[in-house]
Design a protein around this motif. Structure first.
Motif, mmCIF file in Angstrom:
data_model
loop_
_atom_site.group_PDB
_atom_site.id
_atom_site.type_symbol
_atom_site.label_atom_id
_atom_site.label_comp_id
_atom_site.label_asym_id
_atom_site.label_seq_id
_atom_site.Cartn_x
_atom_site.Cartn_y
_atom_site.Cartn_z
ATOM 1 N N LEU A 68 0.865 -1.002 -0.046
ATOM 2 C CA LEU A 68 0.082 0.018 -0.013
ATOM 3 C C LEU A 68 0.744 1.241 -0.011
ATOM 4 N N VAL A 69 0.538 2.192 -0.885
ATOM 5 C CA VAL A 69 1.315 3.362 -0.913
ATOM 6 C C VAL A 69 0.231 4.517 -0.855
ATOM 7 N N ARG A 70 0.559 5.442 -0.145
ATOM 8 C CA ARG A 70 -0.286 6.657 -0.014
ATOM 9 C C ARG A 70 0.196 7.731 -1.188
ATOM 10 N N HIS A 71 -0.483 8.440 -2.057
ATOM 11 C CA HIS A 71 -0.090 9.173 -3.002
ATOM 12 C C HIS A 71 1.052 10.209 -2.487
ATOM 13 N N PHE A 72 1.760 10.465 -3.529
ATOM 14 C CA PHE A 72 2.968 11.668 -2.820
ATOM 15 C C PHE A 72 2.200 12.874 -2.466
ATOM 16 N N LYS A 73 3.149 13.606 -1.991
ATOM 17 C CA LYS A 73 2.480 15.059 -1.463
ATOM 18 C C LYS A 73 1.990 15.858 -2.208
ATOM 19 N N VAL A 74 0.621 16.321 -1.928
ATOM 20 C CA VAL A 74 -0.152 17.211 -2.834
ATOM 21 C C VAL A 74 0.371 18.602 -2.811
ATOM 22 N N ILE A 75 0.704 19.180 -3.916
ATOM 23 C CA ILE A 75 1.041 20.865 -4.329
ATOM 24 C C ILE A 75 -0.153 21.549 -4.112
ATOM 25 N N TYR A 76 -0.621 21.847 -3.254
ATOM 26 C CA TYR A 76 -1.817 22.827 -3.079
ATOM 27 C C TYR A 76 -2.016 23.369 -1.865
ATOM 28 N N LYS A 77 -2.197 24.540 -1.635
ATOM 29 C CA LYS A 77 -2.496 25.390 -0.702
ATOM 30 C C LYS A 77 -3.680 26.255 -0.734
ATOM 31 N N PRO A 78 -4.696 26.062 0.347
ATOM 32 C CA PRO A 78 -5.765 26.986 0.178
ATOM 33 C C PRO A 78 -5.437 28.336 -0.191
ATOM 34 N N GLU A 79 -6.541 28.987 -0.922
ATOM 35 C CA GLU A 79 -6.301 30.583 -0.968
ATOM 36 C C GLU A 79 -6.402 31.295 0.200
ATOM 37 N N TYR A 80 -7.184 30.700 1.263
ATOM 38 C CA TYR A 80 -7.420 31.415 2.363
ATOM 39 C C TYR A 80 -7.733 30.285 3.198
ATOM 40 N N SER A 81 -7.511 30.269 4.578
ATOM 41 C CA SER A 81 -7.748 29.353 5.539
ATOM 42 C C SER A 81 -8.974 29.452 6.273
ATOM 43 N N TRP A 82 -9.571 30.579 6.340
ATOM 44 C CA TRP A 82 -10.978 30.367 6.848
ATOM 45 C C TRP A 82 -12.090 30.422 5.589
ATOM 46 N N MET A 83 -13.161 29.560 5.611
ATOM 47 C CA MET A 83 -13.882 29.573 4.519
ATOM 48 C C MET A 83 -15.186 29.102 4.870
ATOM 49 N N GLU A 142 -7.885 -10.465 -3.932
ATOM 50 C CA GLU A 142 -7.511 -11.820 -3.679
ATOM 51 C C GLU A 142 -8.175 -12.819 -4.727
ATOM 52 N N ASP A 143 -9.217 -12.443 -5.169
ATOM 53 C CA ASP A 143 -10.057 -13.355 -6.420
ATOM 54 C C ASP A 143 -9.397 -13.506 -7.674
ATOM 55 N N ASN A 144 -8.608 -12.313 -8.124
ATOM 56 C CA ASN A 144 -8.085 -12.089 -9.328
ATOM 57 C C ASN A 144 -6.561 -12.163 -9.300
ATOM 58 N N TYR A 145 -5.933 -12.069 -8.193
ATOM 59 C CA TYR A 145 -4.301 -11.831 -8.201
ATOM 60 C C TYR A 145 -3.799 -12.343 -6.901
ATOM 61 N N MET A 146 -4.276 -13.706 -6.481
ATOM 62 C CA MET A 146 -3.706 -14.418 -5.533
ATOM 63 C C MET A 146 -2.250 -14.886 -5.433
ATOM 64 N N ASP A 147 -1.765 -15.028 -6.809
ATOM 65 C CA ASP A 147 -0.517 -15.483 -6.812
ATOM 66 C C ASP A 147 0.543 -14.472 -7.058
ATOM 67 N N SER A 148 -0.009 -13.190 -7.077
ATOM 68 C CA SER A 148 0.874 -11.981 -7.510
ATOM 69 C C SER A 148 0.991 -11.146 -6.299
ATOM 70 N N ASN A 149 2.332 -10.358 -6.402
ATOM 71 C CA ASN A 149 2.573 -9.114 -5.670
ATOM 72 C C ASN A 149 1.825 -8.121 -6.235
ATOM 73 N N VAL A 150 0.789 -7.360 -5.346
ATOM 74 C CA VAL A 150 -0.080 -6.421 -5.785
ATOM 75 C C VAL A 150 0.321 -5.032 -5.358
ATOM 76 N N LEU A 151 0.689 -4.082 -5.948
ATOM 77 C CA LEU A 151 0.731 -2.712 -5.424
ATOM 78 C C LEU A 151 -0.369 -1.837 -5.604
ATOM 79 N N VAL A 152 -0.863 -1.454 -4.295
ATOM 80 C CA VAL A 152 -2.033 -0.333 -4.428
ATOM 81 C C VAL A 152 -1.488 0.793 -4.071
ATOM 82 N N VAL A 153 -1.979 1.830 -5.111
ATOM 83 C CA VAL A 153 -1.651 3.141 -4.784
ATOM 84 C C VAL A 153 -3.200 4.187 -4.456
ATOM 85 N N SER A 154 -3.055 4.386 -3.314
ATOM 86 C CA SER A 154 -4.467 5.103 -2.879
ATOM 87 C C SER A 154 -4.186 6.334 -1.828
#
Length: 181
Positions: free
Chosen positions: A5-20, A134-146
């Motif tokens: 499991l890998v969490r996506h890379f750091k997002v390049i986004y800052k809110p224009e303003y903090s209070w909304m 598990e049903d489709n890739y039981m014999d494989s190494n599976v990388l999940v990026v989420s």
């Protein structure tokens, strides 16, 4: 079988303003979902991943393309999307966006109608994802990026099924977490 499991890379986004307002928060969430990432902390290619499955949201898809480049096609699916966030009500009162996040996550936890999906729905979705892998890739190494939220539900399901690996409170961006049965 290994599931990475890998969490996506750091997002390049800052809110224009903090209070909304609630509408501004909902727009911020949409803008965040469409933002680019900064590819730091590349995980390398060890172990060899036969399959890569990624959320179809841009930040996860791009991370998967960088990590898995040249190794084969990436299966992109909305089932691995982050748990959605919406304001809990319509309001012109301005709150700090971090307060809006906490309120929306609490609403998700209690399955409040303001959220697209409740905690029970997310747990079911995580079970369905692991069943499908598990049903489709039981014999494989599976990388999940989420994403961090859905990853927490996925590891809970993996642990229930007897997988071993390191837990986390909040997964680091771009870090690989490996689970083995």
């Amino acid at each position: 079988m290994k599931i990475g499991l890998v969490r996506h890379f750091k997002v390049i986004y800052k809110p224009e303003y903090s209070w909304m307002t609630s509408d501004q928060f909902n727009q911020w969430v949409e803008d965040y979902n469409n933002s680019d990432v900064s590819p730091v902390g590349h995980i390398g290619h060890d172990p060899k991943w036969e399959i890569c499955i990624a959320s179809d949201l841009f930040r996860a898809s791009k991370t998967a393309e960088i990590i898995y480049q040249g190794q084969g096609p990436i299966i992109k699916t909305e089932r691995l999307r982050e748990i959605g966030m919406r304001s809990i009500n319509q309001s012109e009162i301005k709150l700090h966006y971090k307060i809006w996040i906490v309120l929306s996550r609490m609403a998700w936890f209690f399955s409040h109608k303001s959220q697209e999906e409740g905690r029970t729905d997310t747990t079911l979705r995580a079970k369905q994802i692991i069943n499908w892998i598990e049903d489709n890739y039981m014999d494989s190494n599976v990388l999940v990026v989420s994403h961090g939220g859905i990853m927490k539900s996925l590891i809970q399901e993996l642990f229930k099924r007897g997988y071993r690996g390191k837990g986390f409170i909040k997964p680091d961006n771009g870090r690989l977490y490996i689970y083995e049965k």
